[in-house]
Design an enzyme around this catalytic site. Structure first.
Site, PDB file in Angstrom:
ATOM      1  N   CYS A 204      17.876  -2.063  22.260  1.00 44.18           N
ATOM      2  CA  CYS A 204      17.531  -2.640  23.553  1.00 44.18           C
ATOM      3  C   CYS A 204      17.727  -4.152  23.462  1.00 44.18           C
ATOM      4  O   CYS A 204      17.665  -4.716  22.370  1.00 44.18           O
ATOM      5  CB  CYS A 204      16.065  -2.376  23.880  1.00 44.18           C
ATOM      6  SG  CYS A 204      15.698  -0.635  24.095  1.00 44.18           S
TER       7      CYS A 204
ATOM      8  N   CYS B 255       6.428  -0.014  23.399  1.00 34.19           N
ATOM      9  CA  CYS B 255       7.477   0.992  23.604  1.00 34.19           C
ATOM     10  C   CYS B 255       7.031   2.379  23.154  1.00 34.19           C
ATOM     11  O   CYS B 255       6.544   2.562  22.045  1.00 34.19           O
ATOM     12  CB  CYS B 255       8.730   0.599  22.835  1.00 34.19           C
ATOM     13  SG  CYS B 255      10.040   1.833  22.944  1.00 34.19           S
TER      14      CYS B 255
ATOM     15  N   ARG C  15      13.836  19.115  28.122  1.00 35.92           N
ATOM     16  CA  ARG C  15      12.478  19.620  28.274  1.00 35.92           C
ATOM     17  C   ARG C  15      12.331  20.412  29.573  1.00 35.92           C
ATOM     18  O   ARG C  15      11.640  21.404  29.629  1.00 35.92           O
ATOM     19  CB  ARG C  15      11.500  18.455  28.250  1.00 35.92           C
ATOM     20  CG  ARG C  15      10.062  18.857  28.478  1.00 35.92           C
ATOM     21  CD  ARG C  15       9.148  17.638  28.502  1.00 35.92           C
ATOM     22  NE  ARG C  15       9.101  16.963  27.225  1.00 35.92           N
ATOM     23  CZ  ARG C  15       9.248  15.653  27.062  1.00 35.92           C
ATOM     24  NH1 ARG C  15       9.475  14.875  28.086  1.00 35.92           N
ATOM     25  NH2 ARG C  15       9.171  15.126  25.879  1.00 35.92           N
ATOM     26  N   TYR C  16      12.977  19.925  30.615  1.00 41.07           N
ATOM     27  CA  TYR C  16      12.933  20.590  31.919  1.00 41.07           C
ATOM     28  C   TYR C  16      14.250  21.316  32.127  1.00 41.07           C
ATOM     29  O   TYR C  16      15.296  20.800  31.750  1.00 41.07           O
ATOM     30  CB  TYR C  16      12.759  19.556  33.035  1.00 41.07           C
ATOM     31  CG  TYR C  16      11.555  18.667  32.897  1.00 41.07           C
ATOM     32  CD1 TYR C  16      10.285  19.144  33.219  1.00 41.07           C
ATOM     33  CD2 TYR C  16      11.687  17.363  32.456  1.00 41.07           C
ATOM     34  CE1 TYR C  16       9.177  18.316  33.112  1.00 41.07           C
ATOM     35  CE2 TYR C  16      10.573  16.528  32.345  1.00 41.07           C
ATOM     36  CZ  TYR C  16       9.330  17.008  32.677  1.00 41.07           C
ATOM     37  OH  TYR C  16       8.235  16.196  32.564  1.00 41.07           O
TER      38      TYR C  16
ATOM     39  N   ASP D 206       2.567  11.363  30.594  1.00 38.63           N
ATOM     40  CA  ASP D 206       3.428  12.252  29.822  1.00 38.63           C
ATOM     41  C   ASP D 206       2.504  12.906  28.802  1.00 38.63           C
ATOM     42  O   ASP D 206       1.960  12.224  27.925  1.00 38.63           O
ATOM     43  CB  ASP D 206       4.540  11.435  29.141  1.00 38.63           C
ATOM     44  CG  ASP D 206       5.845  12.196  29.122  1.00 38.63           C
ATOM     45  OD1 ASP D 206       5.807  13.402  28.798  1.00 38.63           O
ATOM     46  OD2 ASP D 206       6.889  11.603  29.432  1.00 38.63           O
TER      47      ASP D 206
ATOM     48  N   ARG E 202       8.977   4.837  22.528  1.00 40.42           N
ATOM     49  CA  ARG E 202       9.907   5.393  21.538  1.00 40.42           C
ATOM     50  C   ARG E 202      10.090   4.422  20.378  1.00 40.42           C
ATOM     51  O   ARG E 202      11.143   4.378  19.751  1.00 40.42           O
ATOM     52  CB  ARG E 202      11.277   5.660  22.187  1.00 40.42           C
ATOM     53  CG  ARG E 202      11.290   6.830  23.123  1.00 40.42           C
ATOM     54  CD  ARG E 202      12.663   7.490  23.236  1.00 40.42           C
ATOM     55  NE  ARG E 202      12.569   8.520  24.254  1.00 40.42           N
ATOM     56  CZ  ARG E 202      12.985   8.358  25.515  1.00 40.42           C
ATOM     57  NH1 ARG E 202      13.561   7.229  25.886  1.00 40.42           N
ATOM     58  NH2 ARG E 202      12.827   9.333  26.390  1.00 40.42           N
TER      59      ARG E 202
ATOM     60  N   ASP F   3       1.675   5.609  26.794  1.00 41.20           N
ATOM     61  CA  ASP F   3       1.802   6.731  25.863  1.00 41.20           C
ATOM     62  C   ASP F   3       1.095   6.399  24.549  1.00 41.20           C
ATOM     63  O   ASP F   3       0.907   5.242  24.211  1.00 41.20           O
ATOM     64  CB  ASP F   3       3.283   7.037  25.612  1.00 41.20           C
ATOM     65  CG  ASP F   3       3.941   7.643  26.844  1.00 41.20           C
ATOM     66  OD1 ASP F   3       3.349   8.569  27.425  1.00 41.20           O
ATOM     67  OD2 ASP F   3       5.042   7.186  27.223  1.00 41.20           O
TER      68      ASP F   3
ATOM     69  N   LYS G  54       5.620  15.511  32.210  1.00 42.64           N
ATOM     70  CA  LYS G  54       4.923  14.452  32.963  1.00 42.64           C
ATOM     71  C   LYS G  54       4.236  15.066  34.171  1.00 42.64           C
ATOM     72  O   LYS G  54       4.825  15.867  34.876  1.00 42.64           O
ATOM     73  CB  LYS G  54       5.951  13.443  33.478  1.00 42.64           C
ATOM     74  CG  LYS G  54       6.333  12.376  32.463  1.00 42.64           C
ATOM     75  CD  LYS G  54       7.111  11.269  33.111  1.00 42.64           C
ATOM     76  CE  LYS G  54       8.607  11.375  32.948  1.00 42.64           C
ATOM     77  NZ  LYS G  54       9.130  11.585  31.622  1.00 42.64           N
TER      78      LYS G  54
ATOM     79  N   ARG H  91      17.258  19.205  34.051  1.00 41.15           N
ATOM     80  CA  ARG H  91      17.684  17.857  33.715  1.00 41.15           C
ATOM     81  C   ARG H  91      17.510  17.560  32.228  1.00 41.15           C
ATOM     82  O   ARG H  91      16.596  18.068  31.595  1.00 41.15           O
ATOM     83  CB  ARG H  91      16.932  16.811  34.544  1.00 41.15           C
ATOM     84  CG  ARG H  91      15.414  16.886  34.477  1.00 41.15           C
ATOM     85  CD  ARG H  91      14.842  16.381  35.811  1.00 41.15           C
ATOM     86  NE  ARG H  91      13.413  16.095  35.793  1.00 41.15           N
ATOM     87  CZ  ARG H  91      12.461  17.016  35.981  1.00 41.15           C
ATOM     88  NH1 ARG H  91      12.770  18.292  36.114  1.00 41.15           N
ATOM     89  NH2 ARG H  91      11.189  16.658  36.004  1.00 41.15           N
TER      90      ARG H  91
ATOM     91  N   CYS I 202       9.950  -4.076  23.704  1.00 44.96           N
ATOM     92  CA  CYS I 202       8.621  -4.097  24.306  1.00 44.96           C
ATOM     93  C   CYS I 202       7.633  -3.657  23.230  1.00 44.96           C
ATOM     94  O   CYS I 202       7.863  -2.653  22.547  1.00 44.96           O
ATOM     95  CB  CYS I 202       8.568  -3.128  25.473  1.00 44.96           C
ATOM     96  SG  CYS I 202       9.942  -3.342  26.612  1.00 44.96           S
TER      97      CYS I 202
HETATM   98  C1  LIG Z   1      10.576  11.682  31.814  1.00 52.50           C
HETATM   99  C2  LIG Z   1      11.539  12.719  31.455  1.00 52.50           C
HETATM  100  C3  LIG Z   1      12.439  13.234  32.389  1.00 52.50           C
HETATM  101  C4  LIG Z   1      12.497  12.738  33.806  1.00 52.50           C
HETATM  102  O1  LIG Z   1      11.396  13.178  34.524  1.00 52.50           O
HETATM  103  P1  LIG Z   1      11.329  12.941  36.108  1.00 52.50           P
HETATM  104  O2  LIG Z   1       9.956  13.393  36.447  1.00 52.50           O
HETATM  105  O3  LIG Z   1      12.418  13.758  36.714  1.00 52.50           O
HETATM  106  O4  LIG Z   1      11.541  11.479  36.336  1.00 52.50           O
HETATM  107  C5  LIG Z   1      13.305  14.226  32.002  1.00 52.50           C
HETATM  108  N1  LIG Z   1      13.279  14.711  30.749  1.00 52.50           N
HETATM  109  C6  LIG Z   1      12.421  14.254  29.821  1.00 52.50           C
HETATM  110  C7  LIG Z   1      12.450  14.844  28.481  1.00 52.50           C
HETATM  111  C8  LIG Z   1      11.519  13.243  30.154  1.00 52.50           C
HETATM  112  O5  LIG Z   1      10.684  12.774  29.217  1.00 52.50           O
HETATM  113  S1  SF4 Z   2      10.158   0.421  26.486  1.00 51.37           S
HETATM  114 FE1  SF4 Z   2      11.279   0.753  24.550  1.00 51.37          FE
HETATM  115  S2  SF4 Z   2      13.196   1.749  25.170  1.00 51.37           S
HETATM  116 FE2  SF4 Z   2      12.328   0.764  27.012  1.00 51.37          FE
HETATM  117  S3  SF4 Z   2      13.252  -1.294  27.071  1.00 51.37           S
HETATM  118 FE3  SF4 Z   2      11.293  -1.487  26.030  1.00 51.37          FE
HETATM  119  S4  SF4 Z   2      11.843  -1.306  23.851  1.00 51.37           S
HETATM  120 FE4  SF4 Z   2      13.580  -0.471  25.011  1.00 51.37          FE
END
Ligand SMILES: *Cc1c(COP(=O)(O)O)cnc(C)c1O
Ligand code: SF4
Length: 357
Positions: free
Chosen positions: A112, A119, A99-100, A317, A121, A280, A324, A103, A116
């Site tokens: 996991c 979560c 996305r960025y 986010d 995701r 989220d 974010k 990174r 959670c």
């Molecule tokens: C959260 C996230 C990151 C990391 O973001 P930082 O602000 O650098 O901690 C990088 N890529 C994606 C897609 C993310 O969701």
């Molecule tokens: S938030 Fe989701 S990905 Fe993170 S530890 Fe919990 S269950 Fe796993």
């Protein structure tokens, strides 16, 4: 720790079903059908370490509420999304989210040690999800190798530290050898939820020529058992810096006292609080979300009362995959003629004069 008034739950293996929860006295027989209905959509897992911290007599136990399913998880709000932070549109190859520009996320696993209930995701993480095959992992690493703008690789998932030592070693070595990758980061919950996995061997696997940062997901001071503190110390003593990320959760940590205790516990254990995430819009998680206004009030309460190194950045986010951004309270108001009003931590306003006059 204090001796609990009621015996804590003592189990040897991960709790994965309504039957396990029933045996541990954490739900009643009348809850079973509802929990099973939730389990059809979202996996259940509670590690023995986390079970041991639950007080079955406390209906609002901060550990239980994070991991024990709630029938409200099947109530979906129209604004909630299957892909709340927009990973899918930024997936050039399986297992990579880009996305960025500088990174990427690398997601080798979908499982996991705990699930959670909030979560972000949850639609892709779980026992029915899909991890990367060896060929898919190769393709993901090739993507990183062929994109020289990638400065940092963030291992996430799922929980990357659940990988076998051999696989973890393979991935860390591969990343360490990519010239343009300067920093490796691992997002994990394992040091608190399954601390015995963090041994000297794992720490040595992470000790490579490039800096490896470990970002611990932790939401409540109660999670810092002796074993958890030891696991974090093992990593940090090996030279691995640790940061944290926390989700603000209604009824669990959404008060200044709990957050103060949490962030101080982190700093005492040499972990720098990094992000406080606004919840989220994942499906079936509205009972955990507070309002942004409430979140800002929490951050305001910490400012001035608690050491600056205990302050994370409150972030959102943006739904849809727009990134974010910090959404903390602001203390500055622009006035006519380029001067500002600045608010101090005790809510007094001060004039800051225009520059150069
Ligand atoms: C959260 C996230 C990151 C990391 O973001 P930082 O602000 O650098 O901690 C990088 N890529 C994606 C897609 C993310 O969701
Ligand atoms: S938030 Fe989701 S990905 Fe993170 S530890 Fe919990 S269950 Fe796993």
């Amino acid at each position: 720790m204090d001796t609990p008034a009621t015996p804590r739950v003592n189990r040897q293996r991960t709790t994965r079903s309504s039957q396990d929860l029933l045996e541990a006295n954490l739900i009643s027989p009348s809850d079973v059908a509802a929990i099973d209905a939730v389990n059809e959509h979202f996996s259940i897992a509670v590690t023995p370490d986390m079970m041991a911290l639950i007080d079955p007599a406390d209906a609002n136990d901060a550990i239980a509420r994070q991991f024990i399913p709630d029938p409200r998880e099947l109530e979906t709000r129209p604004e909630e999304l299957a892909d709340p932070i927009g990973d899918i549109p930024h997936t050039p190859v399986k297992g990579i989210t880009h996305r960025y520009p500088d990174r990427v996320l690398l997601k080798p696993v979908h499982v996991c040690p705990v699930y959670c209930r909030f979560c972000f995701r949850r639609e892709v993480v779980g026992d029915n999800g899909e991890g990367l095959s060896p060929a898919e992992l190769d393709a993901a690493l090739t993507y990183i190798r062929t994109h020289p703008d990638i400065w940092e690789v963030i291992l996430t998932g799922g929980d990357p530290l659940i990988l076998s030592k051999a696989k973890l070693h393979h991935i860390i070595q591969a990343l360490d050898q990519i010239e343009h990758v300067d920093v490796i980061r691992i997002h994990t919950r394992i040091p608190v939820v399954d601390p015995s996995r963090i041994d000297a061997e794992v720490a040595q696997i992470l000790k490579v020529s490039k800096p490896v940062y470990v970002v611990l997901h932790t939401n409540h001071p109660q999670e810092f058992s002796d074993a958890a503190r030891t696991a974090c110390a093992t990593l940090i003593d090996t030279g691995i810096p640790m940061l944290s990320q926390t989700v603000v959760l209604k009824g669990i940590n959404d008060n200044p006292e709990t957050l103060t205790q949490l962030f101080r516990t982190m700093v005492k254990n040499r972990i720098k609080p990094y992000y406080l995430h606004h919840g989220d819009m994942a499906k079936g998680t509205s009972h955990f979300r507070i309002t942004i206004q409430e979140g800002q009030a929490l951050m305001r309460a910490l400012r001035g009362r608690v050491s600056g190194i205990c302050q994370p950045t409150y972030v959102l986010d943006i739904p849809g995959g727009y990134g974010k951004v910090p959404i903390g309270p602001h203390f500055l108001q622009k006035q006519e003629g380029d001067s500002y009003y600045v608010e101090d931590p005790w809510s007094q306003m001060h004039v800051y004069p225009p520059q150069g006059s």
